[in-house]
Structure formats: C-alpha cells, structure tokens
Design a protein around this motif. Sequence first.
Motif, PDB file in Angstrom:
ATOM      1  N   HIS A 174       0.917 -21.718 -38.587  1.00 29.75           N
ATOM      2  CA  HIS A 174      -0.286 -21.079 -38.048  1.00 29.75           C
ATOM      3  C   HIS A 174       0.107 -19.909 -37.155  1.00 29.75           C
ATOM      4  N   ASP A 176      -1.103 -18.211 -33.398  1.00 31.94           N
ATOM      5  CA  ASP A 176      -1.774 -18.681 -32.180  1.00 31.94           C
ATOM      6  C   ASP A 176      -2.893 -17.724 -31.762  1.00 31.94           C
ATOM      7  N   GLN A 187       4.868 -14.276 -29.185  1.00 30.30           N
ATOM      8  CA  GLN A 187       5.021 -15.562 -28.511  1.00 30.30           C
ATOM      9  C   GLN A 187       6.518 -15.813 -28.288  1.00 30.30           C
ATOM     10  N   HIS A 321       4.138 -19.874 -37.219  1.00 32.46           N
ATOM     11  CA  HIS A 321       5.070 -20.888 -36.748  1.00 32.46           C
ATOM     12  C   HIS A 321       4.424 -22.266 -36.890  1.00 32.46           C
TER      13      HIS A 321
HETATM   14 FE   LIG Z   1       1.260 -22.487 -32.011  1.00 28.21          FE
END
Ligand SMILES: [Fe+2]
Length: 353
Positions: A174, A176, A187, A321
């Motif tokens: 997915h 984020d 991220q 991720h």
């Molecule tokens: Fe995540």
Amino acid sequence: MRFDYVWLRDHCRSASCYNTKTNQRSLDTASVDLCIKPKTVRVDETTLFLTWPDGHVTRYGLEWLVKNSYEGQKRQVMHPRILWNAEIYQQAQVPSVDCQSFLETNEGLKEFLQNFLLYGIAFVENVPPTKEDTEILAERISLIRETIYGRMWYFTSDFSRGDTAYTKLALDRHTDTTYFQEPCGIQVFHCLKHEGTGGRTLLVDGFYAAEQVLQQAPEEFELLTKVPLKHEYIENVVGCHNHMIGVGPVLNIYPWNNELYLIRYNNYDRAVINTVPYDVVHRWYAAHRTLTTELRRPENELWVKLKPGKALFVDNWRVLHGRESFTGYRQLCGCYLTRDDMLNTARFLGLQA
Ligand SMILES: [Fe+2]
Ligand SMILES: C[N+](C)(C)CCCC[C@H](N)C(=O)O
Ligand SMILES: O=C(O)CCC(=O)C(=O)O
C-alpha cells in the motif's frame, strides 16, 4: 523557433522588467498590449534585439532562446527514473550509503539522492539506532512533515492508535496517507529493535506495475486515472479523534503529457465508492483488479529485513510498502518528509530533479 510577441515582451530581462537579485518578474504582464509588435528587430551572432513601440529595448541571448523555446523544451516534468521489478533492482546492485558519508559529504548525499530519484527507494547504513539519529538523517534531505502521527513517530504493536500498523498482523502492499489531499511524499523507516520472527518489509514499484497495465490494457489504465476515489482515516481511541478524507484517482497523471506522478493505493483505507455512476463501477473494479494482479506478481516483490542501523527511505508517491506478520517485540521509528524539499536538495547538488 517561433516566438509570440507578447511572450517576447513578457520575458524581457531588462532591469526594469526583471529583478535578477530575486529572480522575479517586475513587469506587469497585464499591462502588455496583446497586439504588441516590435518597432524594429535586429539579430547578430549572439543576440536578438527588439525595440518596442514605446522605445523599450529587449535583448535576448540566442542560447537562452534555444533553451527556453517551446520547441526546445521537452514537456517532461519528472526526473529520470528506472522502473523496476525484483530482478532489475537486484541486478542494478544499488549500494547503500554509509551514514557518515551521507551526513558529512555532499558526494554521499548526492549518490543517495540519485538512487532515490531513480528507484524510489534508498538505504543508509550504520545509523545509530535511535529516534534522534533518524531525525538528523531525515533532515539532511528534506523537511519533516508533521501529521496526526506526530513529527517523528515511534511504534510497536501496542494498538496505541486505531490502525493495523500498530499490530503484529501482515500488511499488504500500500501507499500511506492516501486519505490526505496531498499524500506524504516520502516515508522513512528505521527498525530500532526486533526480538522475534517475521516482520520483513515488502517493496513494490507502483510505476512499474502501472506501466504493465498501460501496455496490456490502456483503457483500464485510463479509467484508473479518471475515476475519483475517497480514502478515509477514521480513528476514535482515547486521546485520538481523527477523520481525514482525501479524494483522487489511483493513478495521477499530468494532463499535458500523461506522465504518471503519483499512485494512491491502499485497499484498507479506501472509502465507500459513491462518486461513480453504476455503469462505471464494474469497469473500475476490473481495472483495479488488473493493477492489483501486477502489483502482486511475486517477481515484482522486493523483500528486505529492516535491522537496527539500516534506514529506508521510500518514495510514497511511487513505491508501495507492506510487511510480513511477526512475533515478538518490534520497534519501528520514522517520519514523513515533503517531496518538494527533497527535490530542492537534489537540485542544489546538481541533480536533474
Ligand atoms: Fe504503511
Ligand atoms: C505508523 N505510521 C505512522 C507510519 C503510519 C500509520 C498509517 C497507517 C495508515 N493506514 C496509512 O496507510 O496511511
Ligand atoms: O510495520 C511496518 O513495517 C510498516 C507498517 C506500515 O505500513 C506503516 O507504518 O506505514
């Protein structure tokens, strides 16, 4: 090269039209007559001279004109990138950058950023396993984007927040913060501790998968760029009451050249589909299935075990991720970063970004 007269007047770099100290236009473009024509035009080996009806003189270096003419411009906005599956990424043998060289030398930082821009992921090694050191690392390439999760976050499977991330369960691939109007750009993950089994991290290049969909089924690719979706984060635990909503298609492309720049993919956080008429819904599910099939091909999966000392940066607009379920005590820290400011750092180091 063909130039419009208003364009030639608008881009005048004379002292009264353009402030070279601030790199800002002083000329009020709205004051230019849309039918303006130069009184005289002259060109020598290096320069084009235009004299306007009011006597103002504009000079253009021919090289500058070549560089900035419409014909001379590629309309590509994105920096160069290499789309990957597991084999392509492993064959490339992209090195991790050492923490000290990352922090103390421009070469180390530049190498890191070049890899990050090309692949959408990059690693730093030998990082002291603390939240503070991870923060210093993050601030070297961009600005930390503070969110409802805080500035630097720090989590274990204690369900302190109302989200599956805070459990030991597996998480499928997915991106984020799909429920933000502008999902976080980057991220950072740094595993500070894990005493137990499992918990490997899964990485998949979303742009590679999207490219496969474009090749196989262009009409499905198009649907994924057109249908608006809502993603939602609803949390009601002690001390945390949040309701975030983000709207946008799965695949975001620039309308002028169809270049893909952002993928929003999170089946957990996808909200009720109520933005789409009956006859489109089914076609959208079929297109989403085609993309999911590509994203789930084992050959597209890169699995890594994050260990204390090894920090991972992920382009959250491109690379998905996930994680394997795990046992035991696992502590992960990290943060979100803005994309613009990472690109700013890359340009400062002379990279095309
Ligand atoms: Fe995540
Ligand atoms: C734990 N951490 C702060 C990194 C984020 C948790 C966010 C999880 C959310 N479901 C999403 O995918 O956006
Ligand atoms: O626990 C992990 O490795 C990652 C969980 C996750 O998806 C996240 O924090 O965004």
